[in-house]
Design a protein around this motif. Sequence first.
Motif, PDB file in Angstrom:
ATOM      1  N   HIS A   1       0.558  -1.442  -0.068  1.00 28.66           N
ATOM      2  CA  HIS A   1       0.002  -0.166   0.014  1.00 28.66           C
ATOM      3  C   HIS A   1       1.378   1.447  -0.012  1.00 28.66           C
ATOM      4  O   HIS A   1       1.060   2.222  -1.142  1.00 28.66           O
TER       5      HIS A   1
ATOM      6  N   HIS B   1       4.119   7.314   6.024  1.00 36.97           N
ATOM      7  CA  HIS B   1       2.503   8.218   6.124  1.00 36.97           C
ATOM      8  C   HIS B   1       2.275   6.510   7.123  1.00 36.97           C
ATOM      9  O   HIS B   1       1.305   7.304   7.888  1.00 36.97           O
ATOM     10  N   ASP B   2       2.212   5.800   7.640  1.00 31.26           N
ATOM     11  CA  ASP B   2       1.759   4.686   7.812  1.00 31.26           C
ATOM     12  C   ASP B   2       2.686   3.062   8.585  1.00 31.26           C
ATOM     13  O   ASP B   2       2.395   2.713   9.251  1.00 31.26           O
TER      14      ASP B   2
ATOM     15  N   ASP C   1      -3.264   8.454  -0.469  1.00 29.35           N
ATOM     16  CA  ASP C   1      -3.529   7.804   0.702  1.00 29.35           C
ATOM     17  C   ASP C   1      -4.873   7.529  -0.173  1.00 29.35           C
ATOM     18  O   ASP C   1      -5.128   6.115  -0.549  1.00 29.35           O
TER      19      ASP C   1
HETATM   20 MG    MG Z   1      -2.516   4.868   4.113  1.00 31.87          MG
END
Ligand code: MG
Length: 381
Positions: free
Chosen positions: A86, A115-116, A197
């Motif tokens: 992802h 970001h994740d 995203d």
């Molecule tokens: Mg994400």
Amino acid sequence: MFHDDFVTSAGLQTVLQREAKLLAPYAMHSSDSKGRKYPETEQPYRGPYQRDRDRIVHSSAYRRLSGKMQVFTGEMGDYHRTRLTHTHEVASIARTIGRALRLNEDLIEALALFHDIGHPPFGHAGEDALNECLADQGGFSHNHYALVIAEQLEARYQSFPGLNLTFEVLESQATRVDKTAGGPAPLLEAQVVEAADSMTYDAHDTDDAVKLGLVSLDELAEIPLIRDTISSVHQRFGGLRGKLLRKAVVHELIDRQVTDLLQTTGPALTRHRFASPDQARRSEFRIGPSPSLAERKEQLESFLYQRVYRHPQLVAVRSRAQQQLRTMFAGFCRRPALLPQKYRDRAESIGIAAAVGDYLAGMTDRYCEQQFRLYFQNEPL
Ligand code: MG
């Protein structure tokens, strides 16, 4: 052959000159970075955001993203996205948009890869369970935990704790923690990552859900965005069926969203003529989909929420994972001797509950299962 010093100093100069030539005035230029908490000499052949990107890629938390589920678990096969794949999809789409809008692609890449990074095992289900366990400590949020990883937990360098990322990467992540907090909007580069995203998960959750048989494309065609996407695929390629149709729909979904964003945002950016990133952040202008696409995305997201994320197969996996995490949280708090030394030390300074939370949040899905089986499987869930 060039002398070493010439090659290296010329390398950094090239990065800065390249940015000066290619980036728009509203982009975050590396030469304007506010730098790092622990000052370091600039690297001779990479700009500061390239260096951030590399520090993120080489961190253990980043590698563990491959063992963390996005929406679907490992028990459901190995086709669907993990947190890591992802993340890569987000980075590639965000860079494409960033280049088209003349923003700083290196910063975008670092932000996207980061970001994740704070996601705990078992996705949002894991996050909810930890949030509940840590209620007395102010709760748990993956966006905040990413900062804890970057500033405290990663131990890779002798002279400072954490990754010592630039101010811009940390500040952009901080704006994700509380999106309702006032203050200026995030940097345009961070806004691009946010938009990418959303495009990415709308497209790949649709793909994964159909591939896993949780819903069919025919059922998804109730949603106007998917219905139109399917019909434009048919117009372009004729009678595609089965998995070729599914794959074409996913490509088309991404293409539509990127095109819409560029058509909405590109001309507006030109019109505003922002002279600096700061001016753009303080204006009303935001990077995102057109209002009509935003509405269609919401319809798709609420369909996915009802029919996919709350599918009985997923609900069962999630509630088991949450019970495991709760049992492990209580168990490690009761028996701190089971924690690795790093987290026993951490408990001395931040307390046992917060240290156990940090330990659990860093685990991959599989490691979490293993630890559960090793120590707690005989405890009542
Ligand atoms: Mg994400």
